[in-house]
Design an enzyme around this catalytic site. Structure first.
Site, PDB file in Angstrom:
ATOM      1  N   TRP A 127     -37.658 -67.334   7.669  1.00 35.83           N
ATOM      2  CA  TRP A 127     -37.623 -68.797   7.531  1.00 35.83           C
ATOM      3  C   TRP A 127     -36.830 -69.112   6.251  1.00 35.83           C
ATOM      4  O   TRP A 127     -37.175 -68.597   5.175  1.00 35.83           O
ATOM      5  CB  TRP A 127     -39.070 -69.303   7.420  1.00 35.83           C
ATOM      6  CG  TRP A 127     -39.211 -70.784   7.335  1.00 35.83           C
ATOM      7  CD1 TRP A 127     -38.644 -71.726   8.136  1.00 35.83           C
ATOM      8  CD2 TRP A 127     -40.017 -71.505   6.381  1.00 35.83           C
ATOM      9  NE1 TRP A 127     -39.039 -72.985   7.755  1.00 35.83           N
ATOM     10  CE2 TRP A 127     -39.880 -72.875   6.682  1.00 35.83           C
ATOM     11  CE3 TRP A 127     -40.838 -71.130   5.318  1.00 35.83           C
ATOM     12  CZ2 TRP A 127     -40.535 -73.868   5.946  1.00 35.83           C
ATOM     13  CZ3 TRP A 127     -41.483 -72.111   4.600  1.00 35.83           C
ATOM     14  CH2 TRP A 127     -41.328 -73.467   4.912  1.00 35.83           C
ATOM     15  N   ASP A 209     -47.526 -64.520   6.229  1.00 35.80           N
ATOM     16  CA  ASP A 209     -47.314 -65.945   6.515  1.00 35.80           C
ATOM     17  C   ASP A 209     -47.790 -66.170   7.956  1.00 35.80           C
ATOM     18  O   ASP A 209     -47.208 -65.630   8.894  1.00 35.80           O
ATOM     19  CB  ASP A 209     -45.819 -66.273   6.368  1.00 35.80           C
ATOM     20  CG  ASP A 209     -45.531 -67.757   6.631  1.00 35.80           C
ATOM     21  OD1 ASP A 209     -46.459 -68.502   6.997  1.00 35.80           O
ATOM     22  OD2 ASP A 209     -44.356 -68.157   6.476  1.00 35.80           O
ATOM     23  N   ALA A 211     -48.242 -69.063  10.314  1.00 39.45           N
ATOM     24  CA  ALA A 211     -48.007 -70.499  10.523  1.00 39.45           C
ATOM     25  C   ALA A 211     -48.191 -70.925  11.970  1.00 39.45           C
ATOM     26  O   ALA A 211     -48.168 -72.112  12.273  1.00 39.45           O
ATOM     27  CB  ALA A 211     -46.595 -70.869  10.063  1.00 39.45           C
ATOM     28  N   LYS A 244     -49.107 -76.631  12.915  1.00 39.24           N
ATOM     29  CA  LYS A 244     -48.724 -76.467  14.315  1.00 39.24           C
ATOM     30  C   LYS A 244     -49.945 -76.387  15.220  1.00 39.24           C
ATOM     31  O   LYS A 244     -50.018 -77.073  16.230  1.00 39.24           O
ATOM     32  CB  LYS A 244     -47.867 -75.198  14.480  1.00 39.24           C
ATOM     33  CG  LYS A 244     -46.920 -74.906  13.329  1.00 39.24           C
ATOM     34  CD  LYS A 244     -45.701 -75.751  13.363  1.00 39.24           C
ATOM     35  CE  LYS A 244     -44.736 -75.738  12.309  1.00 39.24           C
ATOM     36  NZ  LYS A 244     -44.232 -75.376  11.209  1.00 39.24           N
TER      37      LYS A 244
HETATM   38  C1  LMR Z   1     -39.477 -74.959  11.021  1.00 36.85           C
HETATM   39  O1  LMR Z   1     -39.220 -73.792  10.708  1.00 36.85           O
HETATM   40  O2  LMR Z   1     -38.747 -75.654  11.719  1.00 36.85           O
HETATM   41  C2  LMR Z   1     -40.768 -75.563  10.552  1.00 36.85           C
HETATM   42  O3  LMR Z   1     -41.526 -74.623   9.868  1.00 36.85           O
HETATM   43  C3  LMR Z   1     -40.568 -76.815   9.819  1.00 36.85           C
HETATM   44  C4  LMR Z   1     -39.969 -76.617   8.473  1.00 36.85           C
HETATM   45  O4  LMR Z   1     -40.568 -77.126   7.509  1.00 36.85           O
HETATM   46  O5  LMR Z   1     -38.919 -76.001   8.346  1.00 36.85           O
END
Ligand code: LMR
Length: 395
Positions: A127, A209, A211, A244
């Protein structure tokens, strides 16, 4: 003063939101930011969340401060949801954070305080905000191989080779507990065992992590790896998000947990977690945490939440199957079967930024430039349009 500020690079995920809004085409498809959408394109408030909010509205008689750790009922409920008794409660410290991102930020700050020389290892890719926050905090980080661009599965040999070669005692390895973002490719149970054994042998510390618990293989199945990690190590960090799985994105509801060697060290960690909250924002937001605690501590609400979460999960799996079947039909090949194998909201289809741009220009399809698409942005009518666009762009 303000004239000295430098313009900051736009976040590539959030940038898409704006571009999508400004696109006048009626048949555009938003596969960008990671929010769940139902088949009408709405990100709904879950039934149990509405019911919990009503209950809170009826019974709450004060909005005075809670504590630096946040609402205790939320903390306990989240430790139960994520860890389910995998480690003794006395070894776990936890604080409420503003979303999963807040938990990650606080975790990195804790690492920097406790172990300033540690290198944080992130998957390649990860991410983007993981890397962005590490850079912002001036922390040393490096990447381990993770994604095989040909098979679109985990490059497990590459991952093990990189960690075997470079990981040092005291380093931190950031792992996605389930539903890897951005790729959608995940370690299987045996691979988790091997990764855990390697990190242990190196004397490094895992950070998970989590999420998307409940978006992959199920609420418990998605937490199994995190529980395994927690049970295997003297110390670990876990950043979990409720954005989420409770659909409460804007309420900013997360939790940062540490597992310590013993109760004494857990107390020290608890003090540091609270101190970090105080320095950064003082008391954490409460509304989302209270919703989650209300749901998880009420049998009927919890059952309804779990049922709706399962509907969400199965709808994403259905879209995955439909898309991979459609691409099988159009390409007369199994090249896109990985879409059905991936889990969670995302799949990285593994193509160039130019082809992603071409799909946007020609077909109004918005995915992140690294070719990550949000499966939940589709519905059964738009799947064939996406499949046709993928083929047209020559992915
Ligand atoms: C994403 O990866 O799209 C989500 O986790 C939202 C974000 O804050 O980036």
């Amino acid at each position: 003063m303000l004239e000295h500020l430098k313009e900051q690079p736009a976040d590539k995920i959030l940038m898409l939101l704006q571009a999508f809004r400004e696109d006048p085409r009626a048949d555009k498809i938003d596969l960008g930011v990671g929010v769940y959408k139902d088949k009408t394109g709405l990100t709904p408030v879950m039934r149990a969340v509405k019911a919990a909010e009503q209950k809170i509205w009826e019974t709450q008689n004060s909005k005075s401060y809670t504590s630096l750790a946040g609402e205790p009922a939320y903390i306990d409920a989240m430790i139960g949801l994520v860890l389910n008794g995998a480690v003794a409660r006395e070894r776990v410290s936890a604080v409420t954070t503003p979303g999963g991102t807040g938990a990650i930020r606080q975790a990195f700050e804790l690492i920097r305080k406790a172990s300033p020389d540690a290198t944080v290892w992130v998957s390649n890719p990860t991410w983007p905000n993981h890397v962005s926050i590490l850079n912002y905090l001036g922390m040393s980080h490096t990447a381990y191989s993770y994604f095989d661009a040909t098979t679109r599965d985990v490059d497990f040999a590459g991952m093990m080779a990189d960690l075997t070669k470079g990981l040092k005692a005291g380093d931190v390895v950031l792992l996605h507990g389930c539903c890897h973002n951005p790729t959608g490719a995940n370690l299987n149970a045996e691979q988790w065992d091997e990764v855990i054994a390697l990190i242990k042998a190196k004397g490094a510390v895992p950070m998970v992590d989590l999420a998307y618990q409940g978006f992959g293989d199920g609420l418990d199945a998605d937490a199994l790896a995190t529980r395994k990690v927690a049970a295997a190590f003297d110390e670990c960090l876990i950043a979990a998000s409720c954005s989420k799985n409770f659909g409460i994105y804007r309420e900013r509801t997360g939790v940062l947990m540490t597992v310590a060697r013993d109760a004494g060290q857990a107390k020290l960690a608890q003090g540091m977690l609270q101190f970090l909250n105080r320095q950064n924002f003082s008391f954490p937001p409460d509304h989302g945490a209270r919703i989650v605690a209300t749901i998880l501590n009420d049998e009927a609400l919890k059952a309804d939440w779990m049922a709706e979460l399962e509907e969400v999960r199965l709808s994403m799996l259905g879209l995955r199957t439909q898309l991979s079947d459609e691409l099988r039909r159009l390409t007369n090949s199994d090249r896109f079967d990985f879409i059905a194998r991936h889990r969670g909201m995302f799949s990285q289809i593994g193509t160039t930024a130019d082809k992603v741009e071409q799909m946007r220009a020609d077909s109004g399809i918005y995915m992140v430039s690294d070719s990550r698409m949000n499966i939940a942005g589709l519905n059964s009518d738009t799947v064939p349009l996406l499949a046709a666009a993928i083929v047209k762009a020559g992915v």
